[in-house]
Design a protein around this motif. Structure first.
Motif, short mmCIF file in Angstrom:
data_model
loop_
_atom_site.label_atom_id
_atom_site.label_comp_id
_atom_site.label_asym_id
_atom_site.label_seq_id
_atom_site.Cartn_x
_atom_site.Cartn_y
_atom_site.Cartn_z
N VAL A 161 0.88 -1.24 -0.03
CA VAL A 161 -0.05 0.07 0.08
C VAL A 161 0.85 1.29 0.10
O VAL A 161 2.00 1.33 0.75
N THR A 162 0.55 2.19 -0.88
CA THR A 162 1.18 3.43 -0.75
C THR A 162 0.11 4.52 -0.60
O THR A 162 -0.75 4.63 -0.83
N ASP A 163 0.71 5.47 0.46
CA ASP A 163 -0.33 6.59 0.92
C ASP A 163 -0.81 7.56 -0.18
O ASP A 163 -0.10 7.56 -1.28
N VAL A 164 -1.58 8.29 0.04
CA VAL A 164 -2.36 9.18 -0.82
C VAL A 164 -1.46 10.15 -1.62
O VAL A 164 -0.30 10.62 -0.86
N HIS A 165 -1.24 10.37 -2.61
CA HIS A 165 -0.59 11.08 -3.78
C HIS A 165 -1.30 11.45 -5.00
O HIS A 165 -2.39 11.06 -5.10
N GLN A 166 -0.74 12.47 -5.35
CA GLN A 166 -1.47 13.26 -6.76
C GLN A 166 -0.66 12.45 -7.99
O GLN A 166 0.20 11.88 -7.64
N ALA A 167 -1.61 12.18 -8.76
CA ALA A 167 -1.10 11.62 -10.31
C ALA A 167 -1.02 12.69 -11.29
O ALA A 167 -2.32 12.37 -11.78
N LEU B 232 -14.83 16.83 10.33
CA LEU B 232 -14.13 15.43 10.35
C LEU B 232 -12.76 15.89 9.41
O LEU B 232 -13.01 16.19 8.40
N LEU B 233 -11.54 15.36 9.87
CA LEU B 233 -10.54 15.46 9.16
C LEU B 233 -9.51 14.45 9.07
O LEU B 233 -9.54 13.25 10.13
N ILE B 234 -8.89 14.07 8.16
CA ILE B 234 -7.99 12.99 8.02
C ILE B 234 -6.50 13.56 7.76
O ILE B 234 -6.18 14.22 6.69
N HIS B 235 -5.34 13.02 8.57
CA HIS B 235 -4.12 13.64 8.64
C HIS B 235 -3.32 12.20 8.10
O HIS B 235 -3.71 11.09 8.60
N ASP B 236 -2.28 12.48 7.40
CA ASP B 236 -1.46 11.43 7.16
C ASP B 236 -0.20 11.06 8.74
O ASP B 236 -0.59 11.88 9.54
N SER B 237 0.35 10.19 8.72
CA SER B 237 1.23 9.75 9.91
C SER B 237 2.16 11.17 10.25
O SER B 237 2.74 11.04 11.42
N GLN B 238 2.45 12.01 9.34
CA GLN B 238 3.29 13.22 9.59
C GLN B 238 2.50 14.22 9.88
O GLN B 238 2.84 15.43 10.22
N GLY B 239 1.15 14.16 10.24
CA GLY B 239 0.34 15.37 10.29
C GLY B 239 -0.27 16.31 9.29
O GLY B 239 -0.92 17.07 9.54
#
Length: 346
Positions: free
Chosen positions: A148-154, A215-222
């Motif tokens: 699995v690769t985290d959220v990113h733009q393509a 409601l918000l979602i952050h990655d592991s780095q905040g």
């Protein structure tokens, strides 16, 4: 008669003073009782508001993890089926697998088979076929055994799909193996991050108190993955606390002199989804969260006031009844000559 009247007036004043004292004591006790009840109710309402926020955030976390686990399961199963049913890598069978996955899972924007040297063999819509994707982060992670690769733009896919809006994806990859169990190609899935927005919206609508809820979602780095534009990353202190515990509840002050309840929960992963360290945040303005408490306060003071007024009216009526002067006894008239038994002077 004069002393009896004075004594009666003194008794009336004494009764009035006693009644007044009872009224003052009743008012004091009522105020103290209301204050104690209010303090306990406020503490309970704050705990309940934070608990509700936690359940909302935890519910969103579970839905996200479960959906990602579904994505991983589907990709894994289809990679295993491709290994078993298409050992020679027949293009027609690959295309059938791609079409089937695309129809069953609309969240999958792009699905492809890639060779181990980083060439796209076949893909939905024929997008990027024959191109080198060996430097893509998701391919490099796949080659290192990470699924699995985290959220990113393509950006390249965005141009090919003709989208004017920035597209973001979560990538899932699984190896396709030969008959000896060695990897021979990679099945790659780009799942649109829009699925998270749909889940978050459903969680907000399902909440009992939707007003002011974010409601918000952050990655592991905040960093913000889902949330208002311009939202800052999470503070380092929050990230450190979440490493020690999977949840964090607090009250934050805002720049407009208001405050809000904030709950952070960490993603735990589920089944085939190992988790990416996402942090789900639920927050709500304290005024909105405590609105039921203010309604309770109004009812509390109203019924307490009604009870006090009833007591005052009863005490006043009792005091009035007890203070009414008793009728004085009339002196009996002096007996006449006939009544005294004396002879008359006639």
């Amino acid at each position: 008669m004069h002393w009896k009247a004075i004594h009666s007036r003194l008794a009336q004043r004494r009764i009035y003073l006693i009644g007044l004292c009872f009224v003052l004591v009743a008012a004091l006790l009522t105020s103290l009782t209301v204050a104690m009840v209010w303090k306990e109710a406020a503490a309970q309402a704050e705990r309940q508001a934070q608990s509700e926020l936690f359940h909302i955030a935890a519910g969103l976390r579970e839905r996200l993890d479960r959906r990602m686990a579904d994505f991983c399961r589907v990709a894994k199963i289809n990679a295993e089926l491709e290994s078993a049913e298409n050992p020679s890598g027949t293009p027609g069978l690959r295309r059938r697998t791609l079409d089937h996955m695309s129809k069953q899972w609309p969240e999958f924007t792009w699905i492809a088979f890639a060779s181990l040297d980083g060439r796209v063999l076949q893909a939905t819509g024929n997008l990027l076929e024959g191109q080198d994707i060996s430097l893509r982060p998701w391919f490099q992670r796949a080659m290192s055994g990470k699924h699995v690769t985290d959220v990113h733009q393509a950006l390249l896919l965005q141009d090919l799909l003709g989208s004017n809006e920035p597209l973001r994806f979560v990538d899932i990859t699984y190896p396709v193996r030969d008959q000896q169990g060695n990897p021979k190609s990679i099945l790659a899935v780009h799942a649109s991050w829009e699925f998270a927005n749909v889940i978050a919206k459903a969680s907000r609508e399902a909440a009992e108190t939707e007003a002011g809820l974010e409601l918000l979602i952050h990655d592991s780095q905040g960093n913000v993955l889902l949330g208002p534009n311009g939202e800052p990353r999470l503070e380092e202190e929050v990230l450190r606390n979440l490493q020690a515990a999977s949840r964090l509840l607090k009250v934050e002050s805002r720049s407009d002199q208001t405050s809000q309840f904030v709950v952070h929960v960490a993603s735990l992963g589920m089944n085939d989804f190992p988790g990416l360290g996402w942090i789900i945040t639920a927050r709500q303005d304290t005024q909105e969260a405590m609105k039921p408490l203010r309604e309770f306060e109004t009812r509390l003071w109203f019924w307490s006031g009604m009870g006090l007024l009833t007591f005052i009216a009863f005490a006043a009526a009792l005091a009035y009844g007890m203070s009414r002067p008793l009728p004085l006894e009339e002196e009996a008239p002096a007996p006449g000559p006939e009544e005294s038994g004396r002879p008359s002077d006639e």
